[in-house]
Motif scaffolding. Sequence first.
Motif, PDB file in Angstrom:
ATOM      1  N   ILE A  94      11.963  13.111 -19.112  1.00 27.54           N
ATOM      2  CA  ILE A  94      10.949  12.300 -18.450  1.00 27.54           C
ATOM      3  C   ILE A  94       9.815  11.969 -19.419  1.00 27.54           C
ATOM      4  O   ILE A  94       9.374  10.816 -19.503  1.00 27.54           O
ATOM      5  N   LYS A  95       9.353  12.966 -20.167  1.00 31.09           N
ATOM      6  CA  LYS A  95       8.266  12.744 -21.125  1.00 31.09           C
ATOM      7  C   LYS A  95       8.637  11.681 -22.153  1.00 31.09           C
ATOM      8  O   LYS A  95       7.816  10.832 -22.516  1.00 31.09           O
ATOM      9  N   SER A  96       9.843  11.723 -22.647  1.00 29.55           N
ATOM     10  CA  SER A  96      10.298  10.753 -23.641  1.00 29.55           C
ATOM     11  C   SER A  96      10.231   9.336 -23.085  1.00 29.55           C
ATOM     12  O   SER A  96       9.754   8.414 -23.758  1.00 29.55           O
ATOM     13  N   SER A 136      10.450   6.236 -10.776  1.00 27.53           N
ATOM     14  CA  SER A 136      10.651   7.680 -10.904  1.00 27.53           C
ATOM     15  C   SER A 136      11.991   7.897 -11.597  1.00 27.53           C
ATOM     16  O   SER A 136      12.978   7.232 -11.280  1.00 27.53           O
ATOM     17  N   LYS A 137      12.019   8.822 -12.528  1.00 28.42           N
ATOM     18  CA  LYS A 137      13.241   9.139 -13.272  1.00 28.42           C
ATOM     19  C   LYS A 137      13.684  10.546 -12.903  1.00 28.42           C
ATOM     20  O   LYS A 137      12.877  11.481 -12.928  1.00 28.42           O
ATOM     21  N   TYR A 138      14.953  10.680 -12.567  1.00 27.82           N
ATOM     22  CA  TYR A 138      15.525  11.971 -12.213  1.00 27.82           C
ATOM     23  C   TYR A 138      16.705  12.274 -13.127  1.00 27.82           C
ATOM     24  O   TYR A 138      17.838  11.888 -12.834  1.00 27.82           O
ATOM     25  N   PRO A 139      16.459  12.950 -14.252  1.00 29.89           N
ATOM     26  CA  PRO A 139      17.560  13.310 -15.142  1.00 29.89           C
ATOM     27  C   PRO A 139      18.489  14.317 -14.458  1.00 29.89           C
ATOM     28  O   PRO A 139      18.026  15.203 -13.745  1.00 29.89           O
ATOM     29  N   LEU A 140      19.754  14.148 -14.680  1.00 28.94           N
ATOM     30  CA  LEU A 140      20.737  15.073 -14.110  1.00 28.94           C
ATOM     31  C   LEU A 140      20.972  16.199 -15.112  1.00 28.94           C
ATOM     32  O   LEU A 140      22.056  16.364 -15.659  1.00 28.94           O
ATOM     33  N   ILE A 152       0.388   4.006 -15.780  1.00 36.47           N
ATOM     34  CA  ILE A 152      -0.333   5.098 -15.132  1.00 36.47           C
ATOM     35  C   ILE A 152       0.697   6.099 -14.618  1.00 36.47           C
ATOM     36  O   ILE A 152       1.618   5.730 -13.898  1.00 36.47           O
ATOM     37  N   THR A 153       0.525   7.349 -15.017  1.00 37.13           N
ATOM     38  CA  THR A 153       1.476   8.393 -14.635  1.00 37.13           C
ATOM     39  C   THR A 153       0.792   9.429 -13.758  1.00 37.13           C
ATOM     40  O   THR A 153      -0.350   9.812 -14.014  1.00 37.13           O
ATOM     41  N   ASN A 154       1.498   9.858 -12.723  1.00 36.03           N
ATOM     42  CA  ASN A 154       1.033  10.977 -11.906  1.00 36.03           C
ATOM     43  C   ASN A 154       2.200  11.935 -11.704  1.00 36.03           C
ATOM     44  O   ASN A 154       3.249  11.764 -12.314  1.00 36.03           O
ATOM     45  N   THR A 155       2.030  12.925 -10.875  1.00 35.42           N
ATOM     46  CA  THR A 155       3.071  13.946 -10.707  1.00 35.42           C
ATOM     47  C   THR A 155       4.312  13.442  -9.966  1.00 35.42           C
ATOM     48  O   THR A 155       5.356  14.084 -10.023  1.00 35.42           O
ATOM     49  N   MET A 156       4.209  12.312  -9.302  1.00 39.30           N
ATOM     50  CA  MET A 156       5.329  11.798  -8.505  1.00 39.30           C
ATOM     51  C   MET A 156       6.069  10.621  -9.153  1.00 39.30           C
ATOM     52  O   MET A 156       7.258  10.435  -8.920  1.00 39.30           O
ATOM     53  N   SER A 157       5.344   9.813  -9.935  1.00 41.91           N
ATOM     54  CA  SER A 157       5.958   8.602 -10.471  1.00 41.91           C
ATOM     55  C   SER A 157       5.124   8.042 -11.615  1.00 41.91           C
ATOM     56  O   SER A 157       4.050   8.553 -11.927  1.00 41.91           O
ATOM     57  N   THR A 158       5.641   6.978 -12.197  1.00 43.54           N
ATOM     58  CA  THR A 158       4.919   6.221 -13.204  1.00 43.54           C
ATOM     59  C   THR A 158       4.781   4.800 -12.676  1.00 43.54           C
ATOM     60  O   THR A 158       5.740   4.238 -12.148  1.00 43.54           O
TER      61      THR A 158
END
Length: 84
Positions: free
Chosen positions: A20-22, A8-12, A36-42
């Motif tokens: 996140i998309k990039s 999971s990526k959390y940009p500040l 595989i990507t979902n709403t919580m993680s990749t």
Amino acid sequence: MQLSVEISKYPLNSDYIPFIKSFIERLNTHKGLKVITNTMSTQIFGDYDDVMNVLQKEIKASYEQFGKCVFVCKFISGDLSPEA
């Protein structure tokens, strides 16, 4: 050896979606990995060395391109993908 990673990526940054998309788009360009990507993680599945080399490269690129962000990862040996 196969590896499964949940990341999971959390940009500040308040405009976090492009960051996140990039990262996800760059992961998807690497052949040999299942992403595989979902709403919580990749989730990333593949050969251990391939997965680790890609993560090293793409996490560094994220820091260089977007600055500060947090990555939360789980590493599990084996292929735990839904199709395995």
